[in-house]
Design a protein around this motif. Structure first.
Motif, PDB file in Angstrom:
ATOM      1  N   ASP A  83       0.817  -1.213   0.000  1.00  0.00           N
ATOM      2  CA  ASP A  83       0.000   0.000   0.000  1.00  0.00           C
ATOM      3  C   ASP A  83       0.849   1.261   0.000  1.00  0.00           C
ATOM      4  O   ASP A  83       0.382   2.328  -0.397  1.00  0.00           O
ATOM      5  N   GLY A  84       2.082   1.142   0.478  1.00  0.00           N
ATOM      6  CA  GLY A  84       2.947   2.310   0.541  1.00  0.00           C
ATOM      7  C   GLY A  84       4.379   1.902   0.801  1.00  0.00           C
ATOM      8  O   GLY A  84       4.677   0.739   1.110  1.00  0.00           O
ATOM      9  N   VAL A  85       5.266   2.872   0.673  1.00  0.00           N
ATOM     10  CA  VAL A  85       6.690   2.680   0.954  1.00  0.00           C
ATOM     11  C   VAL A  85       7.107   3.759   1.948  1.00  0.00           C
ATOM     12  O   VAL A  85       6.841   4.952   1.731  1.00  0.00           O
ATOM     13  N   THR A  86       7.732   3.342   3.025  1.00  0.00           N
ATOM     14  CA  THR A  86       8.251   4.271   4.027  1.00  0.00           C
ATOM     15  C   THR A  86       9.767   4.317   3.911  1.00  0.00           C
ATOM     16  O   THR A  86      10.427   3.275   3.931  1.00  0.00           O
ATOM     17  N   ILE A  87      10.309   5.526   3.791  1.00  0.00           N
ATOM     18  CA  ILE A  87      11.749   5.732   3.650  1.00  0.00           C
ATOM     19  C   ILE A  87      12.234   6.447   4.902  1.00  0.00           C
ATOM     20  O   ILE A  87      11.797   7.555   5.212  1.00  0.00           O
ATOM     21  N   SER A  88      13.133   5.797   5.628  1.00  0.00           N
ATOM     22  CA  SER A  88      13.623   6.353   6.880  1.00  0.00           C
ATOM     23  C   SER A  88      15.123   6.127   6.941  1.00  0.00           C
ATOM     24  O   SER A  88      15.776   5.949   5.929  1.00  0.00           O
ATOM     25  N   GLY A  89      15.671   6.143   8.133  1.00  0.00           N
ATOM     26  CA  GLY A  89      17.111   5.959   8.203  1.00  0.00           C
ATOM     27  C   GLY A  89      17.615   6.009   9.620  1.00  0.00           C
ATOM     28  O   GLY A  89      16.904   5.663  10.559  1.00  0.00           O
ATOM     29  N   GLY A  90      18.834   6.592   9.628  1.00  0.00           N
ATOM     30  CA  GLY A  90      19.541   7.415   8.671  1.00  0.00           C
ATOM     31  C   GLY A  90      18.762   8.667   8.282  1.00  0.00           C
ATOM     32  O   GLY A  90      17.668   8.914   8.748  1.00  0.00           O
ATOM     33  N   GLU A  91      19.354   9.450   7.412  1.00  0.00           N
ATOM     34  CA  GLU A  91      18.725  10.698   6.960  1.00  0.00           C
ATOM     35  C   GLU A  91      18.561  10.659   5.443  1.00  0.00           C
ATOM     36  O   GLU A  91      19.506  10.900   4.699  1.00  0.00           O
ATOM     37  N   PRO A  92      17.332  10.372   4.964  1.00  0.00           N
ATOM     38  CA  PRO A  92      17.122  10.299   3.517  1.00  0.00           C
ATOM     39  C   PRO A  92      17.472  11.578   2.772  1.00  0.00           C
ATOM     40  O   PRO A  92      17.930  11.519   1.622  1.00  0.00           O
ATOM     41  N   PHE A  93      17.286  12.727   3.403  1.00  0.00           N
ATOM     42  CA  PHE A  93      17.493  13.991   2.701  1.00  0.00           C
ATOM     43  C   PHE A  93      18.968  14.379   2.615  1.00  0.00           C
ATOM     44  O   PHE A  93      19.293  15.402   2.025  1.00  0.00           O
ATOM     45  N   GLN A  94      19.850  13.552   3.165  1.00  0.00           N
ATOM     46  CA  GLN A  94      21.278  13.715   2.918  1.00  0.00           C
ATOM     47  C   GLN A  94      21.734  12.908   1.706  1.00  0.00           C
ATOM     48  O   GLN A  94      22.912  12.933   1.353  1.00  0.00           O
ATOM     49  N   GLN A  95      20.800  12.216   1.068  1.00  0.00           N
ATOM     50  CA  GLN A  95      21.067  11.501  -0.185  1.00  0.00           C
ATOM     51  C   GLN A  95      19.991  11.874  -1.211  1.00  0.00           C
ATOM     52  O   GLN A  95      19.285  11.004  -1.725  1.00  0.00           O
ATOM     53  N   PRO A  96      19.827  13.159  -1.524  1.00  0.00           N
ATOM     54  CA  PRO A  96      18.674  13.567  -2.332  1.00  0.00           C
ATOM     55  C   PRO A  96      18.653  12.994  -3.737  1.00  0.00           C
ATOM     56  O   PRO A  96      17.573  12.681  -4.258  1.00  0.00           O
TER      57      PRO A  96
END
Length: 229
Positions: A83-96
Motif C-alpha cells: 500500500d505504501g513505501v516508508t523511507i527512513s534511516g539514517g537521513e534520507p534527505f542527505q542523499q537527495p
C-alpha cells in the motif's frame, strides 16, 4: 512474507547514476504508515539526535552503497500487497539524488495503483524548503515527518517519536491516507535477520527497554543495542 532485503555486497562496474547508501529493507511493515508497506532505511546521518533509536544508521559506510535499481528490483519481487513505501534511516534527505531516483522508480513501478510514499527527516520542514533540491524531494513524497527527535519531549503519537516533530501531507493521496484519525494497532513490530533482531516503528518512552527485558526473559539476551550509546 518477510523480504530480507537486497544483497548489500559490492557492486562493480562503472555507473554514473547515484547509488544509495542502504541499511536495510523490510517487508511487510505495518507500523510506519497505513496499510501493508515496504520499508527502506538508508545509511548515514550527521544529525545524530541524542536518544536516537537507530544509531546503527548514522555512519556513512561506503560498503553499504547499492544501485537504486537493486532496491526497486527487491520491491518488485515482493509477494504480497504494497500500500505504501516508508523511507527512513539514517537521513534520507542527505542523499537527495539517490532517494529522488528511488521515489521516481517507485512511482513508475506503482503505475496507477495508489502506493503512497512516506519519508522521515531529522531536518525541519522549513529547512528542507529553503533548499530547492530538498524542497523538490519533499514534493515527490505523499507525506513527510520532519524535525529532530527530542528525547525530553512527550511522545509524539502516531508516526512521531517526539511532539516537536511534524507530519505534513503533500498530495491528495497523502491527505486521504494521513489526514484522518490515526489507526489503532501496535506501534512496534520485530524483524529478525541472522543473529540481528531489529524493531520497526516509533517507540514510546521506555518501550525499547521493556522489549529488551521481555526478550531477556524469553532467553534472548541483547548484547548490543542501537539505542544505547
Amino acid at each position: 512474507m518477510t523480504g530480507p532485503g537486497p544483497d548489500l555486497g559490492p557492486e562493480l562496474g562503472p555507473d554514473s547514476r547515484p547509488k544509495l547508501r542502504l541499511n536495510r529493507c523490510h517487508y511487510p511493515v505495518t507500523t510506519l504508515g497505513p496499510g501493508v508497506r515496504a520499508g527502506v532505511w538508508v545509511q548515514g546521518c550527521t544529525i545524530a539526535c541524542p536518544g536516537c533509536a537507530a544509531t546503527d544508521t548514522w555512519s556513512s559506510e561506503p560498503g553499504a552503497e547499492v544501485r537504486v535499481e537493486t532496491v526497486l528490483g527487491w520491491l518488485a519481487s515482493l509477494d504480497g500487497p504494497v500500500d505504501g513505501v516508508t523511507i527512513s534511516g539514517g537521513e534520507p534527505f542527505q542523499q537527495p539524488d539517490a532517494v529522488g531516483e528511488l521515489i521516481a522508480g517507485i512511482r513508475a513501478w506503482a503505475g496507477e495503483r495508489p502506493v503512497d510514499v512516506l519519508a522521515y527527516s531529522g531536518y525541519t520542514l522549513s529547512r528542507l524548503r529553503a533548499r530547492p533540491a530538498l524542497s523538490a524531494l519533499v514534493d515527490a513524497c505523499d507525506a513527510v515527518v520532519t524535525g529532530p527527535y527530542a528525547r525530553n519531549r512527550p511522545d509524539g503519537g502516531w508516526l512521531r517519536g517526539s511532539d516537536n516533530q511534524v507530519l505534513t501531507v503533500i498530495t491528495p493521496l497523502g491527505r486521504d491516507r494521513y489526514g484522518g484519525d490515526p489507526p489503532d494497532g501496535p506501534r512496534l513490530q520485530m524483524g529478525v535477520e541472522g543473529e540481528r533482531v531489529y524493531l520497526i516503528g516509533v517507540p514510546r518512552r521506555d518501550d525499547l527497554d521493556r522489549t529488551a527485558e521481555a526478550l531477556r526473559r524469553a532467553g534472548v539476551p541483547i548484547e548490543e543495542a542501537s539505542w544505547r550509546t
